[in-house]
Design an enzyme around this catalytic site. Structure first.
Site, PDB file in Angstrom:
ATOM      1  N   ARG A  18       0.859  -1.188   0.000  1.00 27.93           N
ATOM      2  CA  ARG A  18       0.000   0.000   0.000  1.00 27.93           C
ATOM      3  C   ARG A  18       0.889   1.230   0.000  1.00 27.93           C
ATOM      4  O   ARG A  18       1.704   1.416   0.906  1.00 27.93           O
ATOM      5  CB  ARG A  18      -0.931   0.034   1.214  1.00 27.93           C
ATOM      6  CG  ARG A  18      -2.066   1.064   1.063  1.00 27.93           C
ATOM      7  CD  ARG A  18      -2.896   1.229   2.325  1.00 27.93           C
ATOM      8  NE  ARG A  18      -2.145   1.889   3.365  1.00 27.93           N
ATOM      9  CZ  ARG A  18      -2.028   1.443   4.611  1.00 27.93           C
ATOM     10  NH1 ARG A  18      -2.610   0.305   4.979  1.00 27.93           N
ATOM     11  NH2 ARG A  18      -1.324   2.111   5.499  1.00 27.93           N
ATOM     12  N   GLU A  43       4.679   7.229   2.278  1.00 23.40           N
ATOM     13  CA  GLU A  43       5.487   6.030   2.476  1.00 23.40           C
ATOM     14  C   GLU A  43       4.923   4.899   1.642  1.00 23.40           C
ATOM     15  O   GLU A  43       3.788   4.965   1.143  1.00 23.40           O
ATOM     16  CB  GLU A  43       5.516   5.626   3.952  1.00 23.40           C
ATOM     17  CG  GLU A  43       4.159   5.252   4.526  1.00 23.40           C
ATOM     18  CD  GLU A  43       4.214   4.900   5.996  1.00 23.40           C
ATOM     19  OE1 GLU A  43       5.332   4.869   6.554  1.00 23.40           O
ATOM     20  OE2 GLU A  43       3.150   4.657   6.598  1.00 23.40           O
ATOM     21  N   ASN A  91       4.186   0.914   2.100  1.00 21.19           N
ATOM     22  CA  ASN A  91       4.077  -0.173   3.063  1.00 21.19           C
ATOM     23  C   ASN A  91       4.197  -1.511   2.349  1.00 21.19           C
ATOM     24  O   ASN A  91       3.409  -1.817   1.446  1.00 21.19           O
ATOM     25  CB  ASN A  91       2.729  -0.110   3.781  1.00 21.19           C
ATOM     26  CG  ASN A  91       2.513   1.206   4.493  1.00 21.19           C
ATOM     27  OD1 ASN A  91       2.990   1.419   5.592  1.00 21.19           O
ATOM     28  ND2 ASN A  91       1.785   2.120   3.845  1.00 21.19           N
ATOM     29  N   SER A  93      -2.760  -2.938   6.156  1.00 20.77           N
ATOM     30  CA  SER A  93      -4.052  -3.274   6.768  1.00 20.77           C
ATOM     31  C   SER A  93      -5.210  -2.503   6.150  1.00 20.77           C
ATOM     32  O   SER A  93      -5.037  -1.645   5.296  1.00 20.77           O
ATOM     33  CB  SER A  93      -3.992  -3.007   8.275  1.00 20.77           C
ATOM     34  OG  SER A  93      -3.704  -1.635   8.499  1.00 20.77           O
ATOM     35  N   LYS A 143      12.247   3.045   5.446  1.00 19.23           N
ATOM     36  CA  LYS A 143      12.371   4.453   5.064  1.00 19.23           C
ATOM     37  C   LYS A 143      13.715   4.736   4.417  1.00 19.23           C
ATOM     38  O   LYS A 143      13.821   5.602   3.534  1.00 19.23           O
ATOM     39  CB  LYS A 143      12.174   5.348   6.289  1.00 19.23           C
ATOM     40  CG  LYS A 143      10.896   5.095   7.076  1.00 19.23           C
ATOM     41  CD  LYS A 143       9.666   5.259   6.220  1.00 19.23           C
ATOM     42  CE  LYS A 143       8.387   5.116   7.036  1.00 19.23           C
ATOM     43  NZ  LYS A 143       8.177   3.740   7.552  1.00 19.23           N
ATOM     44  N   LYS A 163      11.964  10.435  10.511  1.00 22.75           N
ATOM     45  CA  LYS A 163      11.359   9.106  10.431  1.00 22.75           C
ATOM     46  C   LYS A 163      12.370   8.004  10.741  1.00 22.75           C
ATOM     47  O   LYS A 163      13.432   7.937  10.120  1.00 22.75           O
ATOM     48  CB  LYS A 163      10.795   8.864   9.026  1.00 22.75           C
ATOM     49  CG  LYS A 163       9.599   9.724   8.661  1.00 22.75           C
ATOM     50  CD  LYS A 163       9.018   9.278   7.325  1.00 22.75           C
ATOM     51  CE  LYS A 163       7.667   9.917   7.050  1.00 22.75           C
ATOM     52  NZ  LYS A 163       7.037   9.339   5.847  1.00 22.75           N
ATOM     53  N   GLU A 207       7.050   0.779  11.191  1.00 24.56           N
ATOM     54  CA  GLU A 207       5.683   0.811  10.681  1.00 24.56           C
ATOM     55  C   GLU A 207       4.740   0.844  11.873  1.00 24.56           C
ATOM     56  O   GLU A 207       5.113   0.541  13.002  1.00 24.56           O
ATOM     57  CB  GLU A 207       5.396  -0.424   9.823  1.00 24.56           C
ATOM     58  CG  GLU A 207       6.355  -0.625   8.661  1.00 24.56           C
ATOM     59  CD  GLU A 207       6.278   0.475   7.627  1.00 24.56           C
ATOM     60  OE1 GLU A 207       5.240   1.153   7.555  1.00 24.56           O
ATOM     61  OE2 GLU A 207       7.270   0.662   6.904  1.00 24.56           O
ATOM     62  N   GLY A 208       3.460   1.202  11.611  1.00 24.42           N
ATOM     63  CA  GLY A 208       2.446   1.078  12.641  1.00 24.42           C
ATOM     64  C   GLY A 208       1.977   2.382  13.255  1.00 24.42           C
ATOM     65  O   GLY A 208       1.070   2.394  14.058  1.00 24.42           O
ATOM     66  N   ARG A 262      -7.983   7.756   4.751  1.00 29.43           N
ATOM     67  CA  ARG A 262      -8.027   8.068   6.174  1.00 29.43           C
ATOM     68  C   ARG A 262      -8.157   9.577   6.344  1.00 29.43           C
ATOM     69  O   ARG A 262      -7.515  10.348   5.629  1.00 29.43           O
ATOM     70  CB  ARG A 262      -6.770   7.565   6.884  1.00 29.43           C
ATOM     71  CG  ARG A 262      -6.734   6.043   7.019  1.00 29.43           C
ATOM     72  CD  ARG A 262      -5.383   5.550   7.486  1.00 29.43           C
ATOM     73  NE  ARG A 262      -4.374   5.746   6.459  1.00 29.43           N
ATOM     74  CZ  ARG A 262      -3.102   5.356   6.580  1.00 29.43           C
ATOM     75  NH1 ARG A 262      -2.691   4.792   7.685  1.00 29.43           N
ATOM     76  NH2 ARG A 262      -2.247   5.561   5.598  1.00 29.43           N
TER      77      ARG A 262
END
Length: 525
Positions: free
Chosen positions: A143, A163, A165, A170, A357, A416, A420-421, A500
């Site tokens: 993603r 970024e 992923n 998810s 990253k 950064k 992740e998360g 989002r």
């Protein structure tokens, strides 16, 4: 004795949507809409979400609705098309980078001096490469996340990548459902809203346009497209020849999960769709469970489970992306067993490293990017790159100058780590203080990124049954699915989207972490 777990009822699911919280809406407007209209939007959204499984788990094992926007959010149609068109070239890029382990390991070594987690992943990838992988197939469910960069109204909006992923991307299931929620509720409201309600909604230009033309709400197929990728990898594995003397056993997809998972409904949506659409069974296991419940068989190191009665065709990671997923040596033993096995990994440890990253920052260089992409693809990919700056320990004056600029203007950058998360990045004063505190070795584990300045608009977000309104920004994620063996590409496609929405003053964008809410785009103007 077997411990009994209480069965959750509708009252539990609606526990955080109680009447006292509803009364917070009365007497004032929110997001430019009257309170009584917001209350009705909230009630209908909540009912649809609960009925259709737009849910997340709470720490005490109840279920509540996932944070979501009550209405779609405007997103420029041309930039949505650009993001969609970038999916295939990014899919190809990750696959090629992951297969060039010499380059990948060289780049990753630059950040592991003060990053033990990435260092462990690197050591594992090096060990797998040295031993020799027996499975050339790689499945990627990626993603790529974007925001619109528009510092002022006079600036042309530009798509910029936040970024990429490559592990545990998810919300493929819940994003499909939220898009369906908005499409259905707006279509119903177009037919049933009162004159006063219609007049209020029409004051929002993008909602007025969507009420008139439902096609402005793009259909989202992320759930079915992700399952299509898993099924394709499963089918490809099942077609591989069995070595002489080996016993054929049924094959299953295995989803690697956290022992206590809040986003379980999103994961179960993939599991249910995979069976309903493709008749492919899926088992859920934690990393530690592989140590006691799995073993390698034969010269190809086939991954057998449940006493050898079934074989893993695909191992799909929905955990393993954070150090918290490896609290003991058992989790690392389980991950090593998986990586050494013949199962198709989604992702492989090399694909996971390709999403760090540092790799993103190095690939921002046209010279490095051209090692993996054609001239046309390089131009296309670079069209969405933000400014990315390495903080290598041996970077000399270039790094010193970059750090000085970030300390002087901390609101213009994001610091950064290789994580992740959500909740890991540093902004503003925290960024300045971190750079002033770190020595060159410590800061080499980070990169600096140009801060994206998005346009904002009024929106209504519902969390725990409570609606809050205000100026919001959005982040668009575009899923991609890639399956190949280094010689043949079996599948390469865009696989739906995720939107989002968050209050504009919130820096991070994680939904389960509480920073943002699930939404859907209106392609307007």
């Amino acid at each position: 004795p077997i411990a009994k777990k209480r069965v959750l009822g509708m009252a539990d699911i609606l526990a955080d949507a109680s009447e006292p919280k509803r009364r917070k809406l009365t007497g004032e407007s929110l997001g430019g809409l009257p309170a009584d209209l917001v209350a009705r939007l909230r009630d209908e959204t909540l009912a649809w979400a609960v009925t259709n499984g737009v849910l997340v788990a709470t720490p005490d094992e109840k279920f509540v609705h996932a944070p979501c926007a009550l209405l779609p959010f405007a997103f420029p149609a041309s930039l949505y098309s650009q993001a969609a068109s970038l999916s295939k070239p990014f899919n190809t890029l990750v696959d090629r980078v992951a297969r060039d382990t010499e380059w990948l390991h060289m780049v990753t070594r630059g950040v592991v001096g003060h990053d033990d987690f990435t260092g462990r992943l690197l050591k594992l990838s090096e060990a797998v490469a040295a031993e020799g992988a027996t499975q050339p197939l790689q499945l990627g469910i990626f993603r790529s996340d974007y925001m619109v960069h528009q510092p002022t109204d006079d600036d042309a909006p530009r798509l910029m990548q936040v970024e990429l992923n490559t592990v545990s991307a998810s919300f493929g299931s819940l994003s499909t459902k939220v898009c369906a929620l908005h499409r259905e509720l707006l279509a119903r409201w177009a037919c049933s809203a009162s004159a006063a309600e219609a007049a209020s909604l029409s004051r929002l230009p993008h909602i007025d346009a969507a009420l008139r033309d439902n096609a402005l709400l793009p259909r989202n197929t992320s759930e079915s497209d992700i399952c299509k990728g898993l099924a394709a990898a499963h089918e490809a594995y099942c077609k591989l020849p069995i070595d002489e003397g080996e016993e054929h056993v049924p094959c299953v997809v295995v989803m690697v999960v956290q022992p206590t998972e809040r986003n379980v409904i999103d994961q179960r949506g993939i599991e249910i769709c995979l069976w309903a659409a493709h008749a492919v069974p899926l088992l859920r296991m934690s990393l530690a469970e592989f140590v006691t419940k799995a073993s390698l068989h034969g010269c190809r190191r086939r991954l057998r489970l449940q006493g050898g009665s079934v074989e893993a065709s695909v191992v799909y990671f929905r955990a393993g992306y954070t150090p918290n997923d490896y609290p003991t040596c058992s989790e690392w033993e389980g991950r090593t067993l998986i990586e050494r096995s013949y199962a198709v990994k989604c992702p492989s440890v090399a694909q996971q490293l390709a999403g760090t990253k540092k790799v993103q920052q190095v690939l921002a260089s046209p010279t490095e990017l051209s090692k993996f992409a054609s001239a046309d693809a390089v131009a296309q990919l670079r069209s969405c790159f933000a400014g990315l700056y390495g903080l290598d320990e041996d970077g000399g004056e270039r790094v010193v100058s970059t750090v000085a600029k970030a300390i002087e203007s901390p609101d213009s950058f994001v610091l950064k780590p290789q994580r992740e998360g959500g909740g890991n990045n540093l902004f503003g004063v925290e960024l300045r203080e971190a750079l002033q505190r770190m020595d060159p070795s410590e800061r080499s584990a980070y990169i600096l990124m140009e801060r994206i300045v998005p346009p904002v608009a009024d929106a209504l977000l519902m969390k725990g049954g409570v609606v809050e309104g205000g100026k919001c920004a959005c982040e668009l994620g575009v899923y991609g699915v890639f399956l190949g063996d280094g010689q043949r590409v079996l599948l390469n496609q865009m696989a739906g989207h995720l939107l989002r929405v968050k209050i504009a003053t919130v820096n991070e964008g994680g939904v389960v972490a509480g920073y943002a809410a699930l939404g859907s785009p209106v392609l307007y103007p």
